[in-house]
Design a protein around this motif. Structure first.
Motif, PDB file in Angstrom:
ATOM      1  N   SER A 107      17.695 -20.635  76.362  1.00  0.00           N
ATOM      2  CA  SER A 107      17.741 -21.549  75.231  1.00  0.00           C
ATOM      3  C   SER A 107      18.629 -22.752  75.555  1.00  0.00           C
ATOM      4  O   SER A 107      19.412 -22.752  76.505  1.00  0.00           O
ATOM      5  CB  SER A 107      18.283 -20.833  73.993  1.00  0.00           C
ATOM      6  OG  SER A 107      19.649 -20.485  74.183  1.00  0.00           O
ATOM      7  N   GLU A 108      18.502 -23.769  74.735  1.00  0.00           N
ATOM      8  CA  GLU A 108      19.304 -24.976  74.921  1.00  0.00           C
ATOM      9  C   GLU A 108      20.792 -24.662  74.779  1.00  0.00           C
ATOM     10  O   GLU A 108      21.626 -25.223  75.499  1.00  0.00           O
ATOM     11  CB  GLU A 108      18.884 -26.035  73.899  1.00  0.00           C
ATOM     12  CG  GLU A 108      19.632 -27.347  74.021  1.00  0.00           C
ATOM     13  CD  GLU A 108      19.249 -28.323  72.934  1.00  0.00           C
ATOM     14  OE1 GLU A 108      20.102 -29.160  72.577  1.00  0.00           O
ATOM     15  OE2 GLU A 108      18.115 -28.247  72.432  1.00  0.00           O
ATOM     16  N   GLN A 109      21.137 -23.769  73.847  1.00  0.00           N
ATOM     17  CA  GLN A 109      22.545 -23.425  73.662  1.00  0.00           C
ATOM     18  C   GLN A 109      23.114 -22.766  74.911  1.00  0.00           C
ATOM     19  O   GLN A 109      24.224 -23.105  75.358  1.00  0.00           O
ATOM     20  CB  GLN A 109      22.717 -22.492  72.471  1.00  0.00           C
ATOM     21  CG  GLN A 109      24.174 -22.166  72.178  1.00  0.00           C
ATOM     22  CD  GLN A 109      24.332 -20.958  71.276  1.00  0.00           C
ATOM     23  OE1 GLN A 109      23.663 -19.949  71.437  1.00  0.00           O
ATOM     24  NE2 GLN A 109      25.214 -21.049  70.312  1.00  0.00           N
ATOM     25  N   THR A 110      22.372 -21.816  75.495  1.00  0.00           N
ATOM     26  CA  THR A 110      22.848 -21.134  76.693  1.00  0.00           C
ATOM     27  C   THR A 110      23.050 -22.120  77.838  1.00  0.00           C
ATOM     28  O   THR A 110      24.059 -22.078  78.545  1.00  0.00           O
ATOM     29  CB  THR A 110      21.858 -20.039  77.107  1.00  0.00           C
ATOM     30  OG1 THR A 110      21.726 -19.088  76.032  1.00  0.00           O
ATOM     31  CG2 THR A 110      22.332 -19.305  78.339  1.00  0.00           C
ATOM     32  N   VAL A 139      17.165 -10.959  83.938  1.00  0.00           N
ATOM     33  CA  VAL A 139      17.778 -11.843  82.935  1.00  0.00           C
ATOM     34  C   VAL A 139      18.900 -12.673  83.549  1.00  0.00           C
ATOM     35  O   VAL A 139      18.955 -13.897  83.372  1.00  0.00           O
ATOM     36  CB  VAL A 139      18.310 -11.009  81.751  1.00  0.00           C
ATOM     37  CG1 VAL A 139      18.987 -11.910  80.729  1.00  0.00           C
ATOM     38  CG2 VAL A 139      17.181 -10.227  81.103  1.00  0.00           C
ATOM     39  N   LEU A 140      19.793 -12.019  84.274  1.00  0.00           N
ATOM     40  CA  LEU A 140      20.963 -12.728  84.793  1.00  0.00           C
ATOM     41  C   LEU A 140      20.602 -13.727  85.877  1.00  0.00           C
ATOM     42  O   LEU A 140      21.353 -14.677  86.124  1.00  0.00           O
ATOM     43  CB  LEU A 140      21.975 -11.716  85.324  1.00  0.00           C
ATOM     44  CG  LEU A 140      22.580 -10.785  84.260  1.00  0.00           C
ATOM     45  CD1 LEU A 140      23.524  -9.780  84.911  1.00  0.00           C
ATOM     46  CD2 LEU A 140      23.308 -11.581  83.192  1.00  0.00           C
ATOM     47  N   SER A 141      19.469 -13.531  86.544  1.00  0.00           N
ATOM     48  CA  SER A 141      19.052 -14.517  87.549  1.00  0.00           C
ATOM     49  C   SER A 141      18.776 -15.860  86.905  1.00  0.00           C
ATOM     50  O   SER A 141      18.947 -16.909  87.547  1.00  0.00           O
ATOM     51  CB  SER A 141      17.807 -14.016  88.288  1.00  0.00           C
ATOM     52  OG  SER A 141      16.717 -13.850  87.393  1.00  0.00           O
ATOM     53  N   GLU A 142      18.353 -15.871  85.628  1.00  0.00           N
ATOM     54  CA  GLU A 142      18.147 -17.134  84.923  1.00  0.00           C
ATOM     55  C   GLU A 142      19.479 -17.862  84.726  1.00  0.00           C
ATOM     56  O   GLU A 142      19.549 -19.091  84.829  1.00  0.00           O
ATOM     57  CB  GLU A 142      17.490 -16.876  83.558  1.00  0.00           C
ATOM     58  CG  GLU A 142      16.128 -16.203  83.624  1.00  0.00           C
ATOM     59  CD  GLU A 142      15.077 -17.128  84.200  1.00  0.00           C
ATOM     60  OE1 GLU A 142      15.257 -18.362  84.106  1.00  0.00           O
ATOM     61  OE2 GLU A 142      14.072 -16.624  84.735  1.00  0.00           O
ATOM     62  N   TYR A 143      20.536 -17.112  84.436  1.00  0.00           N
ATOM     63  CA  TYR A 143      21.865 -17.713  84.298  1.00  0.00           C
ATOM     64  C   TYR A 143      22.350 -18.252  85.647  1.00  0.00           C
ATOM     65  O   TYR A 143      22.923 -19.346  85.715  1.00  0.00           O
ATOM     66  CB  TYR A 143      22.857 -16.685  83.766  1.00  0.00           C
ATOM     67  CG  TYR A 143      22.682 -16.334  82.305  1.00  0.00           C
ATOM     68  CD1 TYR A 143      23.574 -16.816  81.356  1.00  0.00           C
ATOM     69  CD2 TYR A 143      21.642 -15.524  81.864  1.00  0.00           C
ATOM     70  CE1 TYR A 143      23.445 -16.494  80.014  1.00  0.00           C
ATOM     71  CE2 TYR A 143      21.489 -15.202  80.525  1.00  0.00           C
ATOM     72  CZ  TYR A 143      22.393 -15.686  79.602  1.00  0.00           C
ATOM     73  OH  TYR A 143      22.239 -15.377  78.270  1.00  0.00           O
ATOM     74  N   GLU A 191      19.400 -12.193  75.355  1.00  0.00           N
ATOM     75  CA  GLU A 191      20.056 -13.465  75.678  1.00  0.00           C
ATOM     76  C   GLU A 191      21.098 -13.846  74.632  1.00  0.00           C
ATOM     77  O   GLU A 191      22.167 -14.375  74.969  1.00  0.00           O
ATOM     78  CB  GLU A 191      19.017 -14.577  75.813  1.00  0.00           C
ATOM     79  CG  GLU A 191      19.640 -15.908  76.211  1.00  0.00           C
ATOM     80  CD  GLU A 191      18.670 -17.065  76.127  1.00  0.00           C
ATOM     81  OE1 GLU A 191      19.133 -18.225  76.149  1.00  0.00           O
ATOM     82  OE2 GLU A 191      17.449 -16.818  76.023  1.00  0.00           O
ATOM     83  N   GLN A 192      20.811 -13.598  73.354  1.00  0.00           N
ATOM     84  CA  GLN A 192      21.754 -13.958  72.303  1.00  0.00           C
ATOM     85  C   GLN A 192      23.080 -13.234  72.504  1.00  0.00           C
ATOM     86  O   GLN A 192      24.161 -13.849  72.420  1.00  0.00           O
ATOM     87  CB  GLN A 192      21.160 -13.607  70.939  1.00  0.00           C
ATOM     88  CG  GLN A 192      22.070 -13.920  69.759  1.00  0.00           C
ATOM     89  CD  GLN A 192      22.161 -15.397  69.467  1.00  0.00           C
ATOM     90  OE1 GLN A 192      21.222 -16.010  69.000  1.00  0.00           O
ATOM     91  NE2 GLN A 192      23.312 -15.992  69.745  1.00  0.00           N
ATOM     92  N   GLN A 193      23.031 -11.939  72.784  1.00  0.00           N
ATOM     93  CA  GLN A 193      24.268 -11.187  72.970  1.00  0.00           C
ATOM     94  C   GLN A 193      24.972 -11.558  74.275  1.00  0.00           C
ATOM     95  O   GLN A 193      26.209 -11.621  74.326  1.00  0.00           O
ATOM     96  CB  GLN A 193      23.968  -9.687  72.939  1.00  0.00           C
ATOM     97  CG  GLN A 193      23.432  -9.192  71.595  1.00  0.00           C
ATOM     98  CD  GLN A 193      23.456  -7.692  71.478  1.00  0.00           C
ATOM     99  OE1 GLN A 193      24.359  -7.035  71.990  1.00  0.00           O
ATOM    100  NE2 GLN A 193      22.475  -7.124  70.801  1.00  0.00           N
TER     101      GLN A 193
END
Length: 532
Positions: A107-110, A139-143, A191-193
């Motif tokens: 998301s844009e916020q992340t 999931v974490l690979s996106e971060y 993702e939210q958490q």
């Protein structure tokens, strides 16, 4: 016999290489085993090729050497292209998310939170044989893709129990964030958490929001239709502490209040309570005022609250906004539910483009020329096919809508929200000790006030509509001086399940099991018959 053994070695090499490739996708955390299999497979394949050097030389001496050379050259060219593409991809990584709801994009916020990182965040993923690491990697690979400041380490609790004990983690599937000596644990891949845990560990403190009660305001613990339990949970998930405040009992706003919210009162505030709010703003406080139109024709006006807003440069109209554009019909909403798609330039609505809905709202406009040196700015307004109906009693009693400019109706677009900021007049903290002077570069306290002419838009029954949740959280984040949180939040994946009747399911089963295979078999039989 020797030839057969060498042949088995060759097949063993191929099997080892294929096993390494399979593990690379199925169990990427077993990197050491993958390396051993790949090296063993390449060594076995090389030994087989060396044992067949005579046959290879003989093949070049035959008549078809030209074709063999061409085939080998083609293979080498393809391998060269693959190596070049792989080399480029490791240095120029680019992804495209082609799903309808951007399911595999942050998301844009992340992205905004990750972009603001000034030092590395160390993330440790603890797993075991039952709780694998593959779902965390996805999931974490996106971060990791967004910033190099996000460093992930995967820890096998079976092989590295002392590491888990050192970080005081006992539950497999725990993700631990560490930043600046602070840690935050989460046990979900949502993702939210994950982003909320990242916000908590990087911010260092939790802003506190007080909701005033005692005048019929919305209840932050109420799970009914008109309650604010859903939005309170969203605030808590966004690293805010939510408390209740009774100004009638203690007419002083606590010093630890980052934001004071007045959500939908149906009775006016006492002069002492207004004085407390004024004193809070003068020392650099932040207030969110959600004020509805009169519920009935004989309802008492909120005179003191309206005067309070006007003193800070915001004019709250005594009217009801009507929207006849027909957009609300798609959501089973009437003209008393205006839809907003226009957001004038303001930090609250920076890059905000989602639709928001309001139920029985009133206009909120800046005072012409400002008030007391304060000039408000509009941040949300309706479309041109709307107006602010001044005949509130007639609208509430008959439900009929008809624009009458001569009666004082305000033509659209109609402003529904406005915000104002000003320098604090009194210090928010006790004065410095004798003999010391405050630092000249210290940030000056700033008072902020945001007013929206409706409180229903954040109620349980309407907060999930399109951008309502994000707008409310953006307003509170701006008031709490948390501008880095102003963005579009992560949303839940769309439920795209296919519902079929029993008859439709039987037809699909018949088509998949008999019709399509039968057609393929018939086509093959026809081809065989024609080639006889």
């Amino acid at each position: 016999m020797l030839k057969r053994i060498l042949g088995l070695i060759g097949w063993l090499g191929v099997a080892l290489v294929l096993a390494a490739v399979a593990l690379r996708f199925l169990a990427p955390e077993r990197q050491q085993l993958i390396n051993y299999l790949a090296i063993g497979g390449l060594v076995a394949t090389l030994l087989y090729l060396l044992s067949q050097w005579r046959d290879i030389v003989r093949s070049f001496s035959q008549r078809n050497v030209q074709y063999g050379s061409l085939a080998i050259g083609s293979v080498l060219l393809v391998l060269g292209i693959l190596i070049a593409v792989n080399w480029i991809s490791t240095r120029q990584n680019k992804r495209w998310d082609l799903t309808a709801n951007q399911q595999y994009s942050l998301s844009e916020q992340t992205k905004k939170v990750l972009g603001d990182l000034s030092q590395p965040v160390h993330v440790r993923v603890f797993f075991d044989d039952q709780v694998g690491s593959s779902r965390f990697r996805d999931v974490l690979s996106e971060y990791e893709y967004e910033t190099k400041q996000f460093v992930v380490e995967y820890i096998d609790m079976v092989k590295q129990p002392t590491v888990a004990q050192r970080y005081e983690v006992a539950q497999p599937g725990t993700i631990q964030f560490e930043y600046g000596g602070r840690t935050e644990n989460v046990t979900s891949t949502d993702e939210q958490q994950l982003t909320n845990a990242l916000i908590k560990v990087t911010s260092g403190r939790q802003p506190k929001i007080y909701f005033v009660h005692g005048h019929g305001e919305r209840d932050t613990t109420g799970s009914d239709r008109d309650g604010y339990a859903a939005v309170a949970e969203q605030l808590k998930s966004s690293n805010f502490l939510v408390e209740r405040l009774a100004l009638a009992q203690d007419p002083n706003v606590p010093l630890d209040a980052d934001v004071v919210v007045i959500a939908g009162p149906d009775a006016d505030y006492l002069p002492a309570e207004i004085d407390a709010l004024q004193a809070y703003l003068r020392r650099g406080g932040h207030v969110l005022l959600l004020i509805d139109p009169p519920a009935t024709a004989d309802a008492r006006p909120l005179t003191n609250l309206l005067a309070f807003a006007r003193e800070w440069g915001v004019d709250v109209g005594t009217n009801v906004v009507v929207d006849v554009s027909g957009v609300g019909r798609a959501f089973n909403a009437g003209p008393e539910v205006p839809i907003a798609l226009s957001y004038p330039a303001h930090p609250i609505t920076d890059r905000f483009d989602r639709m928001t809905a309001y139920s029985v709202a009133r206009s909120v406009r800046p005072v012409d020329g400002g008030a007391n040196g304060r000039n408000a700015q509009v941040f949300v307004e309706t479309g041109p096919n709307s107006w602010a109906e001044s005949d509130v009693s007639g609208l509430l009693s008959t439900g009929q809508v008809a624009r009458n400019p001569e009666a004082g109706d305000i033509p659209g677009p109609v402003a529904l929200g406005a915000a104002v900021s000003a320098a604090a007049e009194t210090p928010a903290a006790p004065p410095a000790a004798p003999g010391t002077a405050p630092a000249e570069d210290a940030p000056k306290p700033e008072a902020r006030l945001a007013v929206i002419g409706d409180s229903d838009f954040a109620a349980n029954w309407l907060v999930g509509f399109q951008g309502n949740r994000d707008l409310f959280l953006n307003v509170t984040s701006w008031l709490a001086l948390q501008e880095n949180l102003i963005a579009i939040r992560p949303k839940a994946p769309d439920d795209r399940r296919l519902t079929m009747t029993e008859d439709q399911l039987s037809r699909v089963r018949l088509l998949a099991l008999f019709v399509i295979p039968g057609l393929l078999f018939a086509a093959g039989l026809r081809t065989w018959w024609r080639r006889r």
